[in-house]
Design a protein around this motif. Structure first.
Motif, PDB file in Angstrom:
ATOM      1  N   MET A  25      28.590  34.403  40.736  1.00 27.02           N
ATOM      2  CA  MET A  25      29.430  33.615  39.833  1.00 27.02           C
ATOM      3  C   MET A  25      30.873  34.130  39.810  1.00 27.02           C
ATOM      4  SD  MET A  25      29.418  31.045  37.726  1.00 27.02           S
ATOM      5  CE  MET A  25      30.801  30.451  36.802  1.00 27.02           C
ATOM      6  N   ALA A  26      30.984  35.478  39.580  1.00 28.55           N
ATOM      7  CA  ALA A  26      32.322  36.051  39.505  1.00 28.55           C
ATOM      8  C   ALA A  26      33.036  35.860  40.837  1.00 28.55           C
ATOM      9  CB  ALA A  26      32.244  37.532  39.166  1.00 28.55           C
ATOM     10  N   TYR A  38      32.548  33.563  42.989  1.00 28.55           N
ATOM     11  CA  TYR A  38      32.893  32.163  43.131  1.00 28.55           C
ATOM     12  C   TYR A  38      34.176  31.846  42.371  1.00 28.55           C
ATOM     13  CZ  TYR A  38      32.664  27.129  42.539  1.00 28.55           C
ATOM     14  OH  TYR A  38      32.967  25.799  42.521  1.00 28.55           O
ATOM     15  N   LEU A  39      34.256  32.326  41.138  1.00 27.17           N
ATOM     16  CA  LEU A  39      35.435  32.046  40.324  1.00 27.17           C
ATOM     17  C   LEU A  39      36.677  32.666  40.944  1.00 27.17           C
ATOM     18  CD1 LEU A  39      34.302  32.211  36.627  1.00 27.17           C
ATOM     19  CD2 LEU A  39      34.996  30.242  37.974  1.00 27.17           C
ATOM     20  N   ILE A  40      36.524  33.873  41.454  1.00 25.78           N
ATOM     21  CA  ILE A  40      37.688  34.525  42.068  1.00 25.78           C
ATOM     22  C   ILE A  40      38.144  33.719  43.271  1.00 25.78           C
ATOM     23  CG2 ILE A  40      38.420  36.566  43.377  1.00 25.78           C
ATOM     24  CD1 ILE A  40      36.614  38.190  41.449  1.00 25.78           C
ATOM     25  N   ARG A  41      37.154  33.219  44.053  1.00 28.94           N
ATOM     26  CA  ARG A  41      37.547  32.413  45.206  1.00 28.94           C
ATOM     27  C   ARG A  41      38.286  31.165  44.760  1.00 28.94           C
ATOM     28  NH1 ARG A  41      33.067  29.632  47.994  1.00 28.94           N
ATOM     29  NH2 ARG A  41      34.138  27.777  47.306  1.00 28.94           N
ATOM     30  N   ARG A  42      37.784  30.528  43.700  1.00 31.55           N
ATOM     31  CA  ARG A  42      38.444  29.319  43.210  1.00 31.55           C
ATOM     32  C   ARG A  42      39.868  29.636  42.742  1.00 31.55           C
ATOM     33  NH1 ARG A  42      35.603  24.611  41.878  1.00 31.55           N
ATOM     34  NH2 ARG A  42      37.644  23.900  41.251  1.00 31.55           N
ATOM     35  N   MET A  43      39.996  30.768  42.051  1.00 33.04           N
ATOM     36  CA  MET A  43      41.323  31.180  41.587  1.00 33.04           C
ATOM     37  C   MET A  43      42.247  31.380  42.787  1.00 33.04           C
ATOM     38  SD  MET A  43      41.396  31.567  38.265  1.00 33.04           S
ATOM     39  CE  MET A  43      40.447  31.945  36.813  1.00 33.04           C
ATOM     40  N   ILE A  72      38.446  24.388  37.233  1.00 30.29           N
ATOM     41  CA  ILE A  72      37.734  25.664  37.136  1.00 30.29           C
ATOM     42  C   ILE A  72      37.016  25.765  35.790  1.00 30.29           C
ATOM     43  CG2 ILE A  72      38.007  28.158  37.078  1.00 30.29           C
ATOM     44  CD1 ILE A  72      40.299  27.831  39.043  1.00 30.29           C
ATOM     45  N   ASP A  91      33.825  24.067  35.862  1.00 30.88           N
ATOM     46  CA  ASP A  91      32.764  24.846  36.509  1.00 30.88           C
ATOM     47  C   ASP A  91      32.192  25.889  35.562  1.00 30.88           C
ATOM     48  OD1 ASP A  91      32.929  23.466  38.777  1.00 30.88           O
ATOM     49  OD2 ASP A  91      33.963  24.986  39.964  1.00 30.88           O
ATOM     50  N   ILE A  92      33.097  26.529  34.807  1.00 31.84           N
ATOM     51  CA  ILE A  92      32.620  27.544  33.861  1.00 31.84           C
ATOM     52  C   ILE A  92      31.716  26.891  32.821  1.00 31.84           C
ATOM     53  CG2 ILE A  92      33.350  29.187  32.089  1.00 31.84           C
ATOM     54  CD1 ILE A  92      35.872  29.669  33.712  1.00 31.84           C
TER      55      ILE A  92
END
Lengths: 347, 341
Positions: B1-2, B4-9, B325, B328-329
């Motif tokens: 999850m983390a 994934y979020l970092i990639r999105r950021m 984003i 997604d969260i």
């Protein structure tokens, strides 16, 4: 063409959904009528009988006024010609279309300013717009342009979307990853704003506008096709085709593509209505097709600017409502026919 | 999850660069940019000021070559595109969006003034859409194929077929122009300052109702049908049938079991709504003449005020991406089964 029994079943199921089936018929009639709009809404007469000869002015070159005994070289004004024939009371006659006004023609009255309210006497059944052009003519010709626009846009988007999507799903790997990133980036663009910026700079013509819209519109179908192909390629028939030595191209286009047609068709009606709305929005803002091309967006802009002329905005909104609801009903019925859902109800 | 979020950021960076480079380049090739406009304005003043004497060709050129060069330098038009793009980007990263070439105000101040108005409509819309669509969707799912369901479907369908801003146009014509119940647009009346507090509140409410209907019309149908369909899917699934078979009342089967699972797709749409409000506002703010971000964006395009155009592009694309984003969260929070890779 021999249809697969499953397809026939789907078509029958679609026909059994009456709301969608009749909507499809209405929609087809609307399109056909708009394609022959010159015969119904035109400033040229349908047929002229003058001194023993028949003339058919609707299609083809314009006929100068002096050919019919008027005293000018430019195109004959058939409405005046009709009055003249009636006054002369000889054998000459002509037949005007139901709405005897052209799409660019302005019909002005002396001492008054357009827009004029609906008037049966002058054959302006929905009135005129701010420039004195007949609203029925503007609506019908505008519909024709909008529908052609959204059908071509659909074709372009689907061609790109289906071919890229199916390849992404089938090959996977780096190609898939590369396009995934591109789509992710591209779908984050605030596209309406960017399109407006682009078309404020270069006034787009029909082809350009389709091109610009397609640049921002191909991702939806690509993503769907990728997912569908991903599922399809795991199925036995693909394996069987592979075992028989079919080439990749053959598997993709002869085996996988026909099995995904259902998905492609389901999205089509919604893409059509999306295209119409997008073109209307751009025209309303003044960033669509350049004037004097007839368009619903431009009429809405006029109705908005001149709110006392309720007949302008009223006619466009009703026309839009009918068109879009019909398309939505078709879409719902297609979806239902392709993928019927059984619901459980509790007592 | 983390991860994934970092990639999105991280993906925000190439997206942001891509959009801005594209638009920045386009705005550079335009005839009628700010310099040309200033020259034209100067010429107009000259013609207006001195009517005597013949004016021909170069003599009308009020600004000297050096002055034009200076202006170009001031706006960074004298450098190649890439160089001036990076200069612009550098400024943006320090929080400086430049100055409007039309009003000579800082772009950020102009945008800052408009954000609350857009946000006001956006928030009310969001609350109302969720507040109305969830109960309506539940009611429609439970009473599937009854008169209530069919009747509400008609209204909802009309809202779906017609885009929100078109609803706005017809509302204005009917309720503001013909019936004269509501004002013709704008956010407050002209003599707003002189009103008492209660009159002020009432004035804002009157100005809010029509645009609000137009905003809601945009996402109302999608949300209602999403709620209805997912709830119906869940109602026909095994766990609800089991619950009912074991003697649980239908009511608690719906509210305690099916509804909770049906809220997941609603959460997915949260981000879409954020972007919808941002994008939709464009047309609706134009229709109702509301001085929000959308109208500012539209006017700046028309006036070729490119620093403002770029500024709005920066803000709206950032908000857009953050919205996605967030969505997604939301999904991950609501549905613990979701594992993003």
């Amino acid at each position: 063409m021999k249809l697969n029994p499953l397809t026939i079943k789907k078509i029958l199921r679609f026909r059994s959904i009456r709301r969608g089936y009749y909507s499809l018929i209405i929609f087809m009639v609307m399109i056909v009528v708009s394609f022959f709009a010159e015969l119904l809404i035109n400033n040229r007469a349908l047929i002229v009988y003058y001194q023993g000869n028949y003339y058919l002015p609707t299609y083809g070159e314009m006929i100068p006024g002096k050919n019919f005994g008027m005293d000018y070289e430019y195109e004959a004004n058939y409405r005046e010609l009709q009055k003249k024939f009636e006054l002369e009371k000889n054998d000459n006659w002509l037949l005007l279309p139901i709405v005897p006004y052209g799409k660019f023609e302005t019909d002005l009255k002396e001492g008054e300013y357009p827009p004029f309210p609906p008037s049966f006497e002058r054959s302006h059944y929905l009135g005129t717009d701010n420039a004195g052009r007949d609203i029925v003519a503007r609506l019908v010709y505008g519909f024709r342009i909008a529908i052609i626009f959204s059908l071509i846009l659909l074709l372009v988007n689907y061609t790109i979307g289906v071919s890229v999507g199916i390849v992404m799903g089938y090959w996977g790997g780096k190609f898939d990853l590369f396009f995934q990133r591109i789509i992710e980036i591209w779908s984050n663009v605030p596209f309406l704003y960017v399109i407006i910026i682009i078309s404020s700079i270069m006034v787009p013509n029909f082809t350009m506008l389709i091109f610009i819209m397609a640049i921002f519109g191909w991702m939806g179908m690509t993503w769907t096709m990728r997912t569908v192909t991903y599922k399809e390629k795991e199925r036995e028939y693909v394996l069987a085709a592979k075992a028989l030595g079919a080439s990749n191209m053959r598997i993709l286009f002869r085996h996988i593509l026909p099995n995904t047609i259902a998905v492609i068709i389901t999205y089509a009606p919604f893409a059509v209505s999306g295209g119409i709305v997008a073109l209307t929005s751009l025209d309303y803002l003044g960033f669509g097709l350049p004037p004097p091309i007839p368009s619903w967006g431009e009429l809405l802009q006029q109705g908005w600017a001149n709110m006392d002329a309720w007949w302008i905005s009223g006619s466009v909104v009703i026309a839009m409502l009918v068109t879009l609801i019909v398309v939505t009903f078709i879409g719902e019925a297609v979806r239902e026919a392709v993928d019927p859902k059984m619901h459980t109800t509790y007592e | 999850m983390a991860a994934y979020l970092i990639r999105r950021m991280l993906l925000i960076i190439p997206t942001f660069l891509g959009i801005t480079v594209m638009v920045f380049t386009i705005t550079r090739f335009v005839p009628g940019g700010p310099i040309e406009r200033m020259i034209a304005e100067a010429r107009m003043q000259k013609i207006g000021g001195s009517t005597a004497g013949p004016i021909s060709g170069d003599q009308t050129q009020l600004l000297s070559e050096e002055q034009i060069e200076e202006l170009k330098k001031y706006y960074g038009f004298d450098k190649p595109i890439l160089v001036s793009y990076f200069l612009w980007l550098g400024k943006v990263l320090t929080g400086d969006l430049g100055t409007s070439t039309r009003y000579y105000d800082p772009v950020w101040d102009m945008i800052k003034e408009r954000i609350p108005i857009s946000l006001y409509f956006g928030m009310i819309t969001l609350i109302l859409v969720y507040g109305v669509c969830i109960p309506l969707g539940v009611a429609k799912a439970i009473r599937h194929k009854t008169a209530f369901d069919n009747f509400s479907s008609i209204i909802v369908f009309i809202g779906y077929a017609i885009p929100g801003w078109v609803v706005g146009v017809i509302l204005l014509v009917v309720f503001a122009s013909q019936l004269e119940i509501f004002p013709l647009g704008g956010f407050v009346s002209e003599n707003f300052e002189d009103f008492t507090f209660r009159a002020k509140v009432w004035d804002i409410i009157l100005h809010t109702i029509l645009p609000l209907i137009a905003y809601i019309a945009g996402s109302f149908t999608v949300m209602t049908f999403l709620m209805k369909n997912t709830l119906m899917d869940n109602l026909s699934s095994d766990y609800v049938r089991t619950a009912v078979a074991k003697g649980l009342s239908f009511r608690s089967a719906v509210f305690r079991h099916a509804l909770r699972n049906s809220l997941i797709p609603m959460a997915t749409h949260f981000g879409n709504n954020i972007s919808l409000i941002l994008m939709g506002s464009f047309l609706i703010e134009k229709v109702f003449n509301i001085n929000g971000m959308g109208l500012l964006g539209y006017e700046s395009v028309i006036e070729r005020d490119y620093p403002v155009v770029m500024g709005i592009l920066v803000i709206s694309s950032l908000l857009f991406m953050i919205g996605n984003i967030l969505s997604d969260i939301c999904v991950a929070v609501v549905d613990p089964r979701v594992r993003f890779e």
